[in-house]
Design an enzyme around this catalytic site. Structure first.
Site, PDB file in Angstrom:
ATOM      1  N   HIS A  84       0.829  -1.222   0.000  1.00 10.91           N
ATOM      2  CA  HIS A  84       0.000   0.000   0.000  1.00 10.91           C
ATOM      3  C   HIS A  84       0.858   1.264   0.000  1.00 10.91           C
ATOM      4  O   HIS A  84       0.369   2.335  -0.340  1.00 10.91           O
ATOM      5  CB  HIS A  84      -1.064  -0.014   1.110  1.00 10.91           C
ATOM      6  CG  HIS A  84      -0.610   0.299   2.494  1.00 10.91           C
ATOM      7  ND1 HIS A  84      -0.322  -0.668   3.437  1.00 10.91           N
ATOM      8  CD2 HIS A  84      -0.409   1.479   3.123  1.00 10.91           C
ATOM      9  CE1 HIS A  84       0.032  -0.091   4.568  1.00 10.91           C
ATOM     10  NE2 HIS A  84      -0.009   1.213   4.415  1.00 10.91           N
ATOM     11  N   ASP A 221       1.308  -7.692   2.311  1.00 11.11           N
ATOM     12  CA  ASP A 221       1.408  -6.255   2.038  1.00 11.11           C
ATOM     13  C   ASP A 221       2.868  -5.802   1.868  1.00 11.11           C
ATOM     14  O   ASP A 221       3.412  -5.127   2.725  1.00 11.11           O
ATOM     15  CB  ASP A 221       0.727  -5.497   3.185  1.00 11.11           C
ATOM     16  CG  ASP A 221       0.370  -4.065   2.812  1.00 11.11           C
ATOM     17  OD1 ASP A 221       0.883  -3.577   1.792  1.00 11.11           O
ATOM     18  OD2 ASP A 221      -0.408  -3.436   3.548  1.00 11.11           O
ATOM     19  N   SER A 655       3.920   2.258   8.543  1.00  5.36           N
ATOM     20  CA  SER A 655       3.740   1.263   7.497  1.00  5.36           C
ATOM     21  C   SER A 655       5.045   1.067   6.767  1.00  5.36           C
ATOM     22  O   SER A 655       5.707   2.031   6.393  1.00  5.36           O
ATOM     23  CB  SER A 655       2.676   1.714   6.507  1.00  5.36           C
ATOM     24  OG  SER A 655       1.425   1.346   6.987  1.00  5.36           O
TER      25      SER A 655
HETATM   26  N1  ARG Z   1      -4.888   0.578   7.659  1.00  5.05           N
HETATM   27  C1  ARG Z   1      -3.610   0.650   7.016  1.00  5.05           C
HETATM   28  C2  ARG Z   1      -3.060   2.067   7.072  1.00  5.05           C
HETATM   29  O1  ARG Z   1      -3.582   2.856   7.810  1.00  5.05           O
HETATM   30  C3  ARG Z   1      -3.660   0.122   5.623  1.00  5.05           C
HETATM   31  C4  ARG Z   1      -4.378   0.970   4.621  1.00  5.05           C
HETATM   32  C5  ARG Z   1      -4.324   0.438   3.202  1.00  5.05           C
HETATM   33  N2  ARG Z   1      -5.127  -0.761   3.016  1.00  5.05           N
HETATM   34  C6  ARG Z   1      -6.465  -0.760   2.701  1.00  5.05           C
HETATM   35  N3  ARG Z   1      -7.082  -1.900   2.622  1.00  5.05           N
HETATM   36  N4  ARG Z   1      -7.136   0.337   2.486  1.00  5.05           N
HETATM   37  O2  ARG Z   1      -2.463   2.661   6.230  1.00  5.05           O
HETATM   38  N1  GLU Z   2      -1.380   1.365   7.648  1.00  2.00           N
HETATM   39  C1  GLU Z   2      -0.773   2.407   8.423  1.00  2.00           C
HETATM   40  C2  GLU Z   2       0.264   3.194   7.607  1.00  2.00           C
HETATM   41  O1  GLU Z   2       0.124   3.358   6.428  1.00  2.00           O
HETATM   42  C3  GLU Z   2      -0.222   1.837   9.670  1.00  2.00           C
HETATM   43  C4  GLU Z   2      -1.349   1.536  10.536  1.00  2.00           C
HETATM   44  C5  GLU Z   2      -1.391   2.376  11.768  1.00  2.00           C
HETATM   45  O2  GLU Z   2      -1.963   3.470  11.764  1.00  2.00           O
HETATM   46  O3  GLU Z   2      -0.797   1.894  12.758  1.00  2.00           O
HETATM   47  O4  GLU Z   2       1.187   3.775   8.143  1.00  2.00           O
END
Ligand code: ARG
Ligand code: GLU
Length: 720
Positions: A84, A221, A655
């Site tokens: 991502h 990921d 991330s």
């Molecule tokens: N929750 C993660 C973050 O905050 C992953 C976001 C990307 N993935 C998704 N399925 N939208 O960035």
């Molecule tokens: N998916 C999040 C990022 O892009 C990390 C998740 C979180 O907030 O801990 O940094």
């Protein structure tokens, strides 16, 4: 039983050492933590984490593209980060003929690695406490604005000096503890960063939004890039003659795997936390901001869903928008539940009462801190209604794609109607807008947006006090008699912005006459009227209060640090480099449910048998490998490990961060937090807070067995 004993033992440890898992620590100050880390099993030294005299772990970690982290895994500049995090680059290289999102991408030779204009990565060269320098000439009596301008001057001068030390050096000075301290971060920035590999989305985004923020998780990921440098190993713009960068350090990869309670270190660039906010701010967050923003996004997402289910073109057009809107939406829901469960407001009040009692102990303290809590209360009382308007501005007004789009014509219109305009600036702004417009229309569906427009205007009209509504909104409500959808349809049928052909024609030979078409447009008018009343009634007061709060927080946090002189504090995340340590471990999200600390390929296959979940469709080749049990050296107990969770304190920006074991080897790549932990940006709870990481062995399995890109493993240092 075992769990109870361990928990009891751990809580005993917490009592003696503070809560080990909480904290995003500044690398330079690792001396404060290293003893505890070693007691928890860490085998390396403080100098191995951060040193300016020898290579250390920091030299193997970069901030990736501004919002993520990545780490070096070879002596030839190879990076791993999340899928991502590399998504927009992978998407940019994709077309119908080369659909790298769907099929994945693997460079089979260095020549095939793809450059990414605009993408940069930065290494931390060093950090320094520059509080004294930055505050030179600042006096306590100074007006806040004078203080700020003095600070800016000092920072500018300092940055200029240190940036001259090396090619590609960028200096950033960041306040810590609301300006009680200042730190300089000197980075070396590279701009030739090429795409090396990415699995298909059916692996890299397996589980999609269905599983986002959720454990158990099965997302592969990750994506891979390579840093290129000039022949002297220095940063240089893209050039075919650049060569793979030779890092001072890269992370060895451990194939040994993880066990529950193993030590873990996560090292990266967390974006933003707000651990010091007062009870008043938490109340505003969970009783007002989050619920309203969640509702507005509920509405928007259900419109997206409704159209996406019926139409594949729209589904593709809105996939990435949907993911973006849903990501924060889901986090806010989890955060609100988590803060309520923790009784965060009461806990904050308790601390504030302690603070007030402490501040009454001497005239000096009383004088400095005695008024703080009543002042916080008064300012938040005033801020709360204004903050609602700001939330609706961001989450309702600008949620309408065409309104947001129209707002971007501001500069160009202003230049076009000027009698003596700066032609060069005008052309640049115009060309930028044309590029933006092309991308905008490619993924824009007018029917979706008409509904969003209707729903957002209605919500604004219903929820925002009359005194803060632009006049036209009340008039519209009367004239349409509550039929916002019909009204929206009429608005869009009359708007130039709804007609891309006309927009490009007008933009093509834009002069003051054609600019007035945009200016007189009804959608542009909606934008302008919301904006004008925001500027008239909200903006300056909102920022005045925010500035006053900033000063209060500076005093309050300074006071807290005096009151709890023995406590180890860490500054809120602010996109600067931090490390956080903890252990691999599951948890009990709710009564009767126990989450184990890892997932496997079995879970992917299990999820794939659920009918009609498009997020749960793994590639045929992966199923095939599974059925043949063709796992090669990656087999563990007849399957392949996929992801694991730990007690590390992380947030957005982490991330792609490396998860490192006790010996300094890479065991995982951080990519998310569990839903039950999302309140950790405000308040950490060791019982519920878990970060989610990809097991590095799954990445190797995918590269080697699934993608046939095993040659990449040859340049890695693999520890068995
Ligand atoms: N929750 C993660 C973050 O905050 C992953 C976001 C990307 N993935 C998704 N399925 N939208 O960035
Ligand atoms: N998916 C999040 C990022 O892009 C990390 C998740 C979180 O907030 O801990 O940094």
């Amino acid at each position: 039983m075992r769990r109870i004993i361990i928990t009891a033992l751990l809580s005993a440890l917490f009592v003696f050492n503070g809560i080990a898992d909480e904290g995003m620590w500044l690398p330079m100050l690792v001396g404060k933590n290293i003893k505890e880390m070693q007691r928890m099993g860490f085998k390396l030294t403080a100098d191995d984490i951060y040193s300016v005299n020898q290579s250390s772990l920091k030299d193997a970690i970069v901030q990736f593209g501004g919002g993520c982290t990545a780490e070096l895994i070879s002596a030839e500049g190879l990076l791993i980060t999340n899928h991502h995090c590399g998504f927009s680059q992978i998407q940019a290289h994709s077309s119908v003929d080369h659909d790298y999102l769907t099929n994945g991408f693997w460079a089979m030779s260095r020549q095939e690695e793809l450059p990414n204009p605009g993408l940069t990565v930065r290494f931390l060269v060093r950090m320094e406490d520059v509080t004294a320098l930055v505050l030179t000439g600042v006096t306590p009596e100074m007006k806040e604005s004078d203080r700020q301008s003095k600070l800016s001057d000092n920072i500018r001068e300092l940055s200029k000096k240190v940036e001259a030390e090396g090619v590609g050096y960028k200096a950033v000075v960041r306040p810590m503890y609301y300006g009680n301290e200042y730190y300089l971060f000197l980075y070396e920035e590279f701009s030739d960063v090429r795409l090396v590999g990415a699995p298909p989305v059916s692996i890299g985004k397996f589980g999609g939004d269905t599983d986002n923020w959720v454990w158990p998780r099965h997302t592969g990921d990750f994506s891979m890039f390579r840093i290129y440098a000039d022949k002297d190993n220095k940063p240089a713009p893209y050039s075919a003659s650049n060569v793979p960068y030779k890092p001072k350090k890269h992370l060895p990869i451990s194939m040994k795997g993880i066990q529950e309670d193993d030590f873990t270190l996560v090292y990266g660039f967390p974006g933003r936390t707000q651990q010091f906010i007062t009870s008043h701010a938490v109340e505003m967050l969970i009783n007002q901001s989050n619920p309203h923003k969640i509702n507005l996004r509920n509405t928007r997402l259900s419109i997206f869903n409704h159209y996406s289910e019926a139409n594949d073109t729209i589904r593709i057009q809105y996939a990435s928008k949907h993911a973006r809107v849903a990501n924060a939406w889901k986090k806010w829901i989890g955060e609100t539940i988590g803060l309520r469960r923790l009784d965060a407001v009461a806990k904050k009040r308790e601390l504030e009462n302690m603070f007030t009692a402490w501040a009454s102990k001497s005239p000096e303290l009383q004088n400095k801190y005695g008024d703080l809590m009543p002042t916080f209360k008064r300012l938040y009382n005033e801020l709360t209604p204004l903050s609602l308007i700001v939330d609706y501005r961001n989450e309702a007004v600008y949620a309408v794609e065409l309104v947001d789009f129209a707002s971007r014509f501001d500069r160009v219109i202003a230049e076009a109607v000027k009698p003596n305009r700066d032609n060069e600036a005008f052309e640049i702004a115009k060309n930028k807008l044309v590029t933006y417009a092309r991308r905008f229309y490619k993924d824009f569906n007018i029917n979706v947006d008409v509904e969003v427009f209707a729903a957002m205007l209605k919500a604004y009209h219903e929820q925002i006090p009359a005194g803060y509504q632009p006049e036209f909104l009340g008039n519209l409500h009367q004239s349409c008699q509550g039929n916002w959808l019909q009204l929206a349809g009429e608005f869009y049928s009359q708007s130039v912005f709804a007609d891309s052909v006309r927009v490009f024609t007008l933009l093509n030979d834009l002069d003051s006459t054609s600019a007035r078409h945009f200016q007189a447009d009804n959608i542009y008018g909606v934008y302008a009227q919301f904006e004008n009343q925001y500027i008239d009634k909200v903006e300056s007061r909102y920022y005045q209060i925010s500035d006053s709060l900033n000063i209060l927080y500076r005093t309050y946090v300074g006071g807290l640090m005096r009151m709890q002189a023995d406590k180890r504090f860490f500054p809120d995340a602010n996109s600067t480099m931090r490390f956080t340590y903890g252990r691999v471990g599951g948890f009990e999200p709710k009564d009767g449910v126990v989450y184990s600390h890892y997932t496997t390929l079995d879970g992917i296959i299990e999820k794939s048998t659920q009918a009609n979940v498009p997020d749960y469709v793994p590639p045929v080749k992966l199923i095939d490998l599974y059925q043949k049990k063709d796992f090669g050296q990656y087999a563990v107990n007849g399957t392949v490990p996929v992801a694991f969770i730990g007690t590390n304190h992380t947030t957005g920006g982490n991330s792609g961060s490396p998860v490192i074991d006790a010996n300094g080897n890479l065991i995982g790549v951080n990519f998310d937090r569990c839903w039950e932990s999302t309140m950790s940006d405000v308040m950490f709870d060791p019982n519920y807070c878990r970060n989610i990481a990809l097991d590095i062995r799954y990445a190797l399995f995918v590269i080697d067995k699934f993608a046939g890109a095993g040659h990449l493993l040859n340049e890695m240092s693999i520890v068995r």
